[in-house]
Design a protein around this motif. Structure first.
Motif, PDB file in Angstrom:
ATOM      1  N   GLU A  34     -42.322   4.173   9.762  1.00  0.00           N
ATOM      2  CA  GLU A  34     -41.557   4.526  10.814  1.00  0.00           C
ATOM      3  C   GLU A  34     -39.954   4.696  10.520  1.00  0.00           C
ATOM      4  OE1 GLU A  34     -42.300   5.184  13.902  1.00  0.00           O
ATOM      5  OE2 GLU A  34     -44.551   4.960  13.457  1.00  0.00           O
ATOM      6  N   GLY A  35     -39.631   5.539   9.752  1.00  0.00           N
ATOM      7  CA  GLY A  35     -38.307   5.749   9.276  1.00  0.00           C
ATOM      8  C   GLY A  35     -37.510   6.696  10.238  1.00  0.00           C
ATOM      9  N   LYS A  40     -30.413   9.916   9.002  1.00  0.00           N
ATOM     10  CA  LYS A  40     -29.003  10.052   8.871  1.00  0.00           C
ATOM     11  C   LYS A  40     -28.403  11.351  10.082  1.00  0.00           C
ATOM     12  CE  LYS A  40     -28.199   8.142   4.563  1.00  0.00           C
ATOM     13  NZ  LYS A  40     -28.407   7.985   3.326  1.00  0.00           N
ATOM     14  N   SER A  41     -29.301  12.415  10.186  1.00  0.00           N
ATOM     15  CA  SER A  41     -28.948  13.270  10.884  1.00  0.00           C
ATOM     16  C   SER A  41     -29.397  13.289  12.298  1.00  0.00           C
ATOM     17  CB  SER A  41     -29.390  14.664  10.316  1.00  0.00           C
ATOM     18  OG  SER A  41     -30.777  14.773  10.735  1.00  0.00           O
ATOM     19  N   GLU A  42     -28.672  13.626  13.404  1.00  0.00           N
ATOM     20  CA  GLU A  42     -29.220  13.565  14.717  1.00  0.00           C
ATOM     21  C   GLU A  42     -30.256  14.251  14.912  1.00  0.00           C
ATOM     22  OE1 GLU A  42     -27.945  11.471  17.204  1.00  0.00           O
ATOM     23  OE2 GLU A  42     -27.005  10.660  15.717  1.00  0.00           O
ATOM     24  N   ARG A  43     -30.567  15.342  14.450  1.00  0.00           N
ATOM     25  CA  ARG A  43     -31.555  16.308  14.590  1.00  0.00           C
ATOM     26  C   ARG A  43     -33.065  15.336  14.102  1.00  0.00           C
ATOM     27  NH1 ARG A  43     -33.200  22.172  12.173  1.00  0.00           N
ATOM     28  NH2 ARG A  43     -35.160  22.253  13.403  1.00  0.00           N
ATOM     29  N   ALA A  44     -32.711  14.679  12.996  1.00  0.00           N
ATOM     30  CA  ALA A  44     -33.969  13.904  12.473  1.00  0.00           C
ATOM     31  C   ALA A  44     -34.137  12.951  13.548  1.00  0.00           C
ATOM     32  CB  ALA A  44     -33.661  13.587  10.974  1.00  0.00           C
ATOM     33  N   LYS A  45     -33.114  12.225  14.040  1.00  0.00           N
ATOM     34  CA  LYS A  45     -33.339  11.185  14.872  1.00  0.00           C
ATOM     35  C   LYS A  45     -34.066  11.451  15.987  1.00  0.00           C
ATOM     36  CE  LYS A  45     -29.424   8.282  13.573  1.00  0.00           C
ATOM     37  NZ  LYS A  45     -28.056   7.763  13.833  1.00  0.00           N
ATOM     38  N   MET A  46     -33.649  12.676  16.689  1.00  0.00           N
ATOM     39  CA  MET A  46     -34.388  13.165  17.906  1.00  0.00           C
ATOM     40  C   MET A  46     -35.607  13.607  17.523  1.00  0.00           C
ATOM     41  SD  MET A  46     -32.283  12.657  20.486  1.00  0.00           S
ATOM     42  CE  MET A  46     -33.360  13.439  21.699  1.00  0.00           C
ATOM     43  N   ALA A  47     -36.129  13.952  16.503  1.00  0.00           N
ATOM     44  CA  ALA A  47     -37.350  14.420  16.107  1.00  0.00           C
ATOM     45  C   ALA A  47     -38.302  13.219  16.489  1.00  0.00           C
ATOM     46  CB  ALA A  47     -37.461  14.921  14.882  1.00  0.00           C
ATOM     47  N   LEU A  72     -51.596   0.474  12.142  1.00  0.00           N
ATOM     48  CA  LEU A  72     -50.154  -0.395  12.022  1.00  0.00           C
ATOM     49  C   LEU A  72     -48.980   0.672  11.751  1.00  0.00           C
ATOM     50  CD1 LEU A  72     -51.865  -3.447  10.259  1.00  0.00           C
ATOM     51  CD2 LEU A  72     -51.460  -3.296  12.665  1.00  0.00           C
ATOM     52  N   ARG A  73     -47.946  -0.026  12.186  1.00  0.00           N
ATOM     53  CA  ARG A  73     -46.579   0.652  11.795  1.00  0.00           C
ATOM     54  C   ARG A  73     -45.582  -0.524  11.146  1.00  0.00           C
ATOM     55  NH1 ARG A  73     -45.380   2.753  17.860  1.00  0.00           N
ATOM     56  NH2 ARG A  73     -43.524   3.537  16.856  1.00  0.00           N
ATOM     57  N   PHE A  74     -44.965   0.120  10.084  1.00  0.00           N
ATOM     58  CA  PHE A  74     -43.953  -0.603   9.333  1.00  0.00           C
ATOM     59  C   PHE A  74     -42.842   0.244   9.088  1.00  0.00           C
ATOM     60  CE2 PHE A  74     -48.134  -2.544   8.063  1.00  0.00           C
ATOM     61  CZ  PHE A  74     -47.923  -3.972   8.362  1.00  0.00           C
ATOM     62  N   PRO A  76     -39.559   1.282   6.729  1.00  0.00           N
ATOM     63  CA  PRO A  76     -39.623   1.970   5.146  1.00  0.00           C
ATOM     64  C   PRO A  76     -39.179   0.527   4.487  1.00  0.00           C
ATOM     65  CG  PRO A  76     -38.501   3.419   6.513  1.00  0.00           C
ATOM     66  CD  PRO A  76     -38.865   2.127   7.594  1.00  0.00           C
ATOM     67  N   GLU A  77     -38.249  -0.540   4.898  1.00  0.00           N
ATOM     68  CA  GLU A  77     -38.021  -1.470   4.120  1.00  0.00           C
ATOM     69  C   GLU A  77     -38.980  -2.386   3.854  1.00  0.00           C
ATOM     70  OE1 GLU A  77     -35.752  -2.139   8.113  1.00  0.00           O
ATOM     71  OE2 GLU A  77     -36.064  -0.417   6.632  1.00  0.00           O
ATOM     72  N   GLN A  78     -40.013  -2.641   4.893  1.00  0.00           N
ATOM     73  CA  GLN A  78     -41.208  -3.329   5.076  1.00  0.00           C
ATOM     74  C   GLN A  78     -42.020  -2.886   3.593  1.00  0.00           C
ATOM     75  OE1 GLN A  78     -41.658  -3.263   9.201  1.00  0.00           O
ATOM     76  NE2 GLN A  78     -41.994  -5.313   8.946  1.00  0.00           N
ATOM     77  N   LEU A  79     -42.216  -1.739   3.862  1.00  0.00           N
ATOM     78  CA  LEU A  79     -43.228  -1.013   2.826  1.00  0.00           C
ATOM     79  C   LEU A  79     -42.692  -0.914   1.388  1.00  0.00           C
ATOM     80  CD1 LEU A  79     -44.145   1.892   5.072  1.00  0.00           C
ATOM     81  CD2 LEU A  79     -45.888   0.111   4.163  1.00  0.00           C
ATOM     82  N   ASP A  80     -41.445  -0.747   1.531  1.00  0.00           N
ATOM     83  CA  ASP A  80     -40.705  -0.554   0.078  1.00  0.00           C
ATOM     84  C   ASP A  80     -40.490  -2.060  -0.705  1.00  0.00           C
ATOM     85  OD1 ASP A  80     -40.757   2.287   0.370  1.00  0.00           O
ATOM     86  OD2 ASP A  80     -38.533   2.258   0.933  1.00  0.00           O
ATOM     87  N   SER A  81     -40.179  -2.801   0.252  1.00  0.00           N
ATOM     88  CA  SER A  81     -39.842  -4.076  -0.417  1.00  0.00           C
ATOM     89  C   SER A  81     -41.420  -5.108  -0.723  1.00  0.00           C
ATOM     90  CB  SER A  81     -39.051  -5.020   0.280  1.00  0.00           C
ATOM     91  OG  SER A  81     -39.911  -5.611   1.513  1.00  0.00           O
ATOM     92  N   GLY A  82     -42.348  -4.557   0.044  1.00  0.00           N
ATOM     93  CA  GLY A  82     -43.693  -5.313  -0.335  1.00  0.00           C
ATOM     94  C   GLY A  82     -43.485  -6.364   0.772  1.00  0.00           C
ATOM     95  N   ALA A  83     -42.872  -6.580   1.651  1.00  0.00           N
ATOM     96  CA  ALA A  83     -42.788  -7.448   2.863  1.00  0.00           C
ATOM     97  C   ALA A  83     -44.390  -7.386   3.660  1.00  0.00           C
ATOM     98  CB  ALA A  83     -41.864  -7.180   3.914  1.00  0.00           C
TER      99      ALA A  83
END
Length: 96
Positions: A34-35, A40-47, A72-74, A76-83
Motif C-alpha cells: 500500500e504505497g 510524490k505526484s498528485e496524479r499517483a496519489k489520486m490513483a 493483508l495490506r502492508f 512499503p516500509e513494513q515490507l522493506d524493513s521486514g517488520a
C-alpha cells in the motif's frame, strides 16, 4: 526463510486484478503493498485515494477473500524493513 511469493499474481481470471505478492501453499495468502498514498505526484496519489480507486480496492479485496485468500495490506516500509515478517512466518508456517 520464507518461500518466495508469486509477484503480480492474477488471482481472478477475467479480471485485471493483481496481487503484489501471493502464496498458494501452505495457505492462500495475498499481501498488498500500500504505497500509493505516499506517492510524490498528485496524479499517483489520486490513483489510489479517489473514491473510484477506493471502491476498486474494496472490490479487489472482497473478491480475493471470496476466492479463499487471506488478504493483508502492508505499507512499503513494513515490507522493506521486514517488520511484517513475524506475521508472515506465522501465516506460512515458518515459526521457530
Amino acid at each position: 526463510g520464507l518461500p518466495q511469493p508469486i509477484r503480480e499474481f492474477v488471482f481472478l481470471l477475467g479480471r485485471k486484478f493483481r496481487a503484489a505478492y501471493a502464496w498458494l501453499e501452505p495457505r492462500k495468502l495475498i499481501i498488498e503493498r500500500e504505497g500509493g498514498l505516499f506517492a510524490k505526484s498528485e496524479r499517483a496519489k489520486m490513483a489510489h485515494s479517489s473514491p473510484t480507486a477506493i471502491r476498486r480496492d474494496m472490490e479487489r479485496s472482497n473478491l480475493a477473500q471470496l476466492a479463499g485468500f487471506l488478504y493483508l495490506r502492508f505499507l512499503p516500509e513494513q515490507l522493506d524493513s521486514g517488520a511484517c515478517l513475524p506475521e508472515l512466518r506465522i501465516l506460512l508456517g515458518k515459526v521457530g
